[in-house]
Design a protein around this motif. Structure first.
Motif, mmCIF file in Angstrom:
data_model
loop_
_atom_site.group_PDB
_atom_site.id
_atom_site.type_symbol
_atom_site.label_atom_id
_atom_site.label_comp_id
_atom_site.label_asym_id
_atom_site.label_seq_id
_atom_site.Cartn_x
_atom_site.Cartn_y
_atom_site.Cartn_z
ATOM 1 N N PHE A 17 -4.139 55.524 -36.049
ATOM 2 C CA PHE A 17 -4.385 56.963 -35.954
ATOM 3 C C PHE A 17 -4.332 57.081 -37.454
ATOM 4 C CE2 PHE A 17 -2.406 61.075 -35.606
ATOM 5 C CZ PHE A 17 -3.147 61.855 -34.310
ATOM 6 N N GLY A 18 -4.205 57.368 -38.597
ATOM 7 C CA GLY A 18 -3.770 57.845 -39.615
ATOM 8 C C GLY A 18 -5.257 57.269 -40.625
ATOM 9 N N THR A 177 -9.442 66.393 -33.564
ATOM 10 C CA THR A 177 -9.961 64.874 -33.298
ATOM 11 C C THR A 177 -7.872 64.518 -33.352
ATOM 12 O OG1 THR A 177 -10.740 65.100 -35.806
ATOM 13 C CG2 THR A 177 -9.520 62.648 -35.491
ATOM 14 N N TRP A 178 -6.649 65.128 -32.774
ATOM 15 C CA TRP A 178 -5.506 64.739 -32.749
ATOM 16 C C TRP A 178 -5.478 64.657 -31.244
ATOM 17 C CZ3 TRP A 178 -2.053 66.558 -29.291
ATOM 18 C CH2 TRP A 178 -0.776 66.443 -29.302
ATOM 19 N N TYR A 179 -5.751 65.192 -30.398
ATOM 20 C CA TYR A 179 -6.504 65.041 -29.238
ATOM 21 C C TYR A 179 -7.188 64.166 -28.830
ATOM 22 C CZ TYR A 179 -6.629 65.642 -23.935
ATOM 23 O OH TYR A 179 -6.478 65.133 -22.788
ATOM 24 N N ALA A 180 -7.923 63.589 -29.296
ATOM 25 C CA ALA A 180 -8.906 62.932 -28.810
ATOM 26 C C ALA A 180 -8.504 61.389 -29.136
ATOM 27 C CB ALA A 180 -10.295 62.640 -29.851
ATOM 28 N N LEU A 181 -8.224 61.304 -30.391
ATOM 29 C CA LEU A 181 -7.151 59.779 -30.820
ATOM 30 C C LEU A 181 -6.565 59.528 -30.347
ATOM 31 C CD1 LEU A 181 -8.117 60.339 -34.794
ATOM 32 C CD2 LEU A 181 -9.196 58.784 -33.544
ATOM 33 N N ARG A 182 -5.470 60.944 -30.277
ATOM 34 C CA ARG A 182 -3.963 60.020 -28.566
ATOM 35 C C ARG A 182 -4.118 59.515 -27.917
ATOM 36 N NH1 ARG A 182 -0.792 63.505 -25.810
ATOM 37 N NH2 ARG A 182 1.148 62.928 -25.971
#
Length: 445
Positions: A17-18, A177-182
Motif C-alpha cells: 500500500f505504501g 488514492t487511499w480509497y482506491a488502494l484500500r
C-alpha cells in the motif's frame, strides 16, 4: 553513490500500500512539475518576445524625440518611456560595465533595434551592472550624448491561487488514492490473514472470493488449497486412529497370553519384559494419535483464561502427585486462548523436565505488554546447542542422556511445539547458565 541508494532503499515503504501510494504521488508530482516548467518556459519566452517587440517600438519613438527635444525636456521623455522591463539613462557615466556581450540573444536584440532606427546609430551591448539586469545597450545620439538602455530580467509572478489549486489537487489525489488502494488491498489483507491462520492452526474460514479478477483467482486457489490440506490431515488422523484401534486387540491378546505364562522364574522375567514392551507400544500409539490431532488443529473453542489461576491449578496437581515443582511470577492478565491446549503444552514440558531433574520450576512474566512468556526450567543435563531445534521434531531422540532409555516416544516436545503454533505462539528451548534446560512458550496477549 552506494550510500545514496542505500538511503533510498531504507526510506522505501515496506507495505505494498505504501509503495503504490508513493509511486502514484511521485508520478503525479514529477508530471506536474514538468508541466509547470514547460508552461513557465513558454510564458517566459512569450513575455521576452513581447518585451523586445515593445522595446523596438519605443526606441523608434524615443530616439527621434530626444534628438528634437531640448536638453531640459529629455529627462521627461525618459521618464515617460520607462517600462517595467527596461529603463533609460542619459550620460557618460551610465556604462559602468564595459564587457561586450556576444551571445545570440544580445545579437538578436541589437539587430532588432538597428532595424527600428536609422543605420547611423551604432548599438553596442555590454554585461549587466546589477543582478536584476539582463544586459545593457548603448547608442550615441547625434550630439554625442550616450543613451543607455538597461534591459531587466523578466520575473514571472505566480499567483497565490495557483499554489492553493495545486495543494487541493494533492489532497484529492491522496484521498482518492487511499480509497482506491484500500479497496484493492482489502482482499489481499484478507488473504494474508487467512494464510497466517492456516499456518498457525491449519484451519481457517474460507475467504471471500471477490475483488479484482487476479485477487479473486488467488482466493479461489487458496480456498481449494485449504480444503485439500484439511482433507489430507483429516485422512491422516483417521488412518492413525484406525491403526490405534486395530492395535488394541493384538496388544490385549498379547497381555492375556503373557499373563497365562507359568509362574516359573524364567517365565516371570519373560512376562515382565512382554508387559514392558506392550506398555511401550501402547504409549507410542497414544502419543502418535495425540501428535496427529495437534498437528491437524485445535478444535477447542477459545475463551478468556486467567493465566495465574491455570498455572496455579496445574502446579497443585503435580504437588499432590508428590512431584517437586515450583511456580514463580505473576502475569496478572486474562487472555483469550484455548485453556486445555495450553495446559497440555505446559504439562508436556513439565513431564519432559521431570524425566531428567528432580525439581522443576514454572515461571510466568509479561515480556512485552502484548507478549506473555511461560517458562519451564530444570537442572537436568540440558541439550547440546546444535540439537535444540532438532528435538522439537517428532520421534527425534538424543543419543546422550535424553534418549529412549529415559522413557518417552520423542513426541512430547513435538506435540508442545504443534500446540504452541496452533495457539498463535512459539516454543523455544535454551540451556540455562549453571546447567539445565529452559523451555519458553511465548503467547500473544
Amino acid at each position: 553513490m552506494k550510500s545514496f541508494f542505500s538511503r533510498i532503499k531504507n526510506a522505501w515503504p515496506d507495505t505494498l500500500f505504501g509503495r503504490l501510494v508513493l509511486i502514484w504521488l511521485l508520478t503525479f508530482l514529477i508530471g506536474h512539475v514538468l508541466e509547470i516548467g514547460a508552461s513557465y518556459t513558454t510564458v517566459l519566452n512569450y513575455q521576452t518576445t513581447k518585451s523586445e517587440y515593445y522595446l523596438s517600438k519605443d526606441i523608434a519613438l524615443l530616439v527621434p524625440a530626444l534628438e528634437h527635444a531640448q536638453p531640459s525636456e529629455r529627462a521627461l521623455w525618459l521618464q515617460r518611456m520607462e517600462r517595467q522591463d527596461y529603463r533609460y539613462e542619459l550620460g557618460a557615466g551610465a556604462a559602468a560595465n564595459t564587457i561586450q556581450l556576444t551571445s545570440t540573444r544580445a545579437k538578436e536584440i541589437s539587430a532588432a533595434l538597428s532595424l527600428a532606427l536609422d543605420s547611423r546609430y551604432l548599438i553596442s551591448v555590454t554585461a549587466p551592472n546589477t543582478p536584476k539586469e539582463l544586459m545593457v545597450l548603448h547608442l550615441p545620439l547625434s550630439d554625442g550624448t550616450p543613451l543607455t538602455i538597461h534591459l531587466n530580467k523578466i520575473a514571472l509572478k505566480m499567483p497565490w491561487w495557483g499554489g492553493a489549486i495545486f495543494a487541493t489537487q494533492i489532497l484529492f489525489l491522496i484521498i482518492l488514492t487511499w480509497y482506491a488502494l484500500r479497496q484493492a488491498m482489502r482482499p489481499l489483507l484478507r488473504l494474508a490473514e487467512a494464510s497466517e491462520a492456516l499456518g498457525s492452526s491449519l484451519q481457517c474460514e474460507p475467504i471471500i472470493e471477490s475483488g479484482p479478477s487476479e485477487v479473486a483467482r488467488a482466493a479461489v486457489a487458496f480456498n481449494a488449497m485449504q480444503r485439500r490440506i484439511t482433507e489430507h490431515l483429516a485422512e491422516r488422523v483417521h488412518i492413525l486412529a484406525s491403526i490405534s484401534h486395530d492395535l488394541q486387540t493384538p496388544i490385549t491378546r498379547m497381555r492375556l497370553r503373557a499373563d497365562l505364562l507359568d509362574n516359573g522364574v524364567d517365565n516371570g522375567a519373560l512376562r515382565d519384559k512382554l508387559h514392558g514392551d506392550l506398555n511401550a507400544m501402547q504409549v507410542l500409539v497414544e502419543e502418535g494419535i495425540a501428535y496427529a490431532r495437534s498437528a491437524h488443529s485445535v478444535n477447542e473453542v477459545p475463551c478468556r483464561v486467567d493465566i495465574d489461576a491455570l498455572l496455579d491449578s496445574l502446579t497443585c496437581d503435580y504437588l499432590d502427585d508428590g512431584q517437586q515443582i515450583g511456580l514463580q511470577g505473576k502475569a496478572n492478565r486474562v487472555i483469550t486462548t484455548r485453556p486445555h491446549a495450553l495446559r497440555r503444552i505446559v504439562s508436556n514440558l513439565v513431564d519432559n523436565a521431570l524425566k531428567f531433574a528432580e525439581q522443576v520450576e514454572i515461571s510466568v512474566m509479561l515480556h512485552t505488554p502484548n507478549l506473555l512468556n511461560i517458562s519451564v526450567q530444570d537442572r537436568g543435563p540440558g541439550i547440546p546447542a546444535t540439537e535444540l531445534d532438532a528435538v522439537l521434531k517428532p520421534f527425534y531422540r538424543l543419543e546422550a542422556s535424553r534418549n529412549r532409555s529415559s522413557g518417552g516416544t520423542g513426541l512430547g516436545l513435538a506435540i508442545a511445539q504443534q500446540l504452541s503454533i496452533a495457539l498463535g505462539g512459539t516454543l523455544s528451548l535454551s540451556n540455562r547458565d549453571g546447567g539445565g534446560l529452559q523451555a519458553t512458550i511465548s503467547l500473544p496477549c
